[in-house]
Design an enzyme around this catalytic site. Sequence first.
Site, PDB file in Angstrom:
ATOM      1  N   GLU A 101       0.837  -1.213   0.000  1.00 13.66           N
ATOM      2  CA  GLU A 101       0.000   0.000   0.000  1.00 13.66           C
ATOM      3  C   GLU A 101       0.868   1.258   0.000  1.00 13.66           C
ATOM      4  O   GLU A 101       0.498   2.270  -0.601  1.00 13.66           O
ATOM      5  CB  GLU A 101      -0.949  -0.038   1.213  1.00 13.66           C
ATOM      6  CG  GLU A 101      -2.056  -1.066   0.997  1.00 13.66           C
ATOM      7  CD  GLU A 101      -2.584  -1.711   2.259  1.00 13.66           C
ATOM      8  OE1 GLU A 101      -2.370  -1.184   3.374  1.00 13.66           O
ATOM      9  OE2 GLU A 101      -3.228  -2.775   2.137  1.00 13.66           O
ATOM     10  N   GLU A 171       4.447 -10.893   0.553  1.00 16.90           N
ATOM     11  CA  GLU A 171       3.035 -10.542   0.498  1.00 16.90           C
ATOM     12  C   GLU A 171       2.597 -10.394  -0.956  1.00 16.90           C
ATOM     13  O   GLU A 171       2.715  -9.295  -1.531  1.00 16.90           O
ATOM     14  CB  GLU A 171       2.792  -9.223   1.227  1.00 16.90           C
ATOM     15  CG  GLU A 171       3.131  -9.248   2.697  1.00 16.90           C
ATOM     16  CD  GLU A 171       2.221  -8.335   3.486  1.00 16.90           C
ATOM     17  OE1 GLU A 171       1.579  -8.831   4.413  1.00 16.90           O
ATOM     18  OE2 GLU A 171       2.123  -7.148   3.160  1.00 16.90           O
TER      19      GLU A 171
HETATM   20  C1  PEP Z   1      -1.394  -6.860   4.758  1.00 18.13           C
HETATM   21  O1  PEP Z   1      -1.929  -5.817   4.428  1.00 18.13           O
HETATM   22  O2  PEP Z   1      -0.183  -6.876   5.056  1.00 18.13           O
HETATM   23  C2  PEP Z   1      -2.206  -8.073   4.777  1.00 18.13           C
HETATM   24  C3  PEP Z   1      -1.581  -9.215   4.787  1.00 18.13           C
HETATM   25  O3  PEP Z   1      -3.557  -7.893   4.751  1.00 18.13           O
HETATM   26  P1  PEP Z   1      -4.674  -9.042   4.811  1.00 18.13           P
HETATM   27  O4  PEP Z   1      -4.263 -10.011   5.890  1.00 18.13           O
HETATM   28  O5  PEP Z   1      -5.939  -8.327   5.145  1.00 18.13           O
HETATM   29  O6  PEP Z   1      -4.700  -9.690   3.466  1.00 18.13           O
END
Ligand code: PEP
Length: 254
Positions: A101, A171
């Site tokens: 983000e 991620e």
């Molecule tokens: C994050 O934003 O780092 C994340 C893993 O979000 P979520 O668990 O909601 O997918």
Amino acid sequence: MRKNIVAGNWKMNLLVEEANDLANSIGKYISENVIDSNIEVILAPPALYLDSLVNNTKHLFNLNVAAQNCYQAPKGAFTGEISAPMLKSVGVKYVIIGHSERRLCFGEDNETLKQKVSAVLDNHLQPIFCCGEQESERDAGNHKAFIESQLIDSLFHLSASELAKCVIAYEPIWAIGTGKTASPEQAQEIHQFIRELIAKKYDDATANNITILYGGSCKPSNAKELFSQKDVDGGLIGGASLLADQFVDIIDAF
Ligand code: PEP
């Protein structure tokens, strides 16, 4: 040293009373349950709540506090920013750097993130460095090259002893907040790939000792399988970290 971590990224959520309630519930769980000493819980609240969260949780030896971001310069005319020395001065231990983000909404590029990683380490804080591909890169088969360039550009300027202080979070962007989780096999493949890159650039010990977290729609129902993968050392949790019962169930998944 490689350890198991469950880190909750609260992002821009919760008013102060809600944040206190959530922290109290998680703190109560940690103080009343025997948690393996190799498991560390990290909470990353909005910056406004860092100071009080550090103070309210300092009696819990396996709970630490992370900032969600910091600026790369130590001080100066950067209205609205918070520096690594400031975070250090209130007792923060970790800083999330390079969350997708931040990259996508705030235009943070690999060079900026490199500077932030160094600023964090220079101030005796530990970066939780996020990397991960868009779905289009995975579909095109470019995801490994993409992740490799994120690591080379923002992390691999570090010495081995500096890298040893970092936590890496894989991620995949297509899994963040979407409910679409990477399969345990997909997560394992990329975590192993990251370890191989580190072994190639540094050495086997550095690769084996670094903690690599998975993030992306991790929840109680899938945490156990994800965390049981050989190279997955825990999770960076977004949505499910806002609900105390879900978050503690994820801690319990080890
Ligand atoms: C994050 O934003 O780092 C994340 C893993 O979000 P979520 O668990 O909601 O997918």
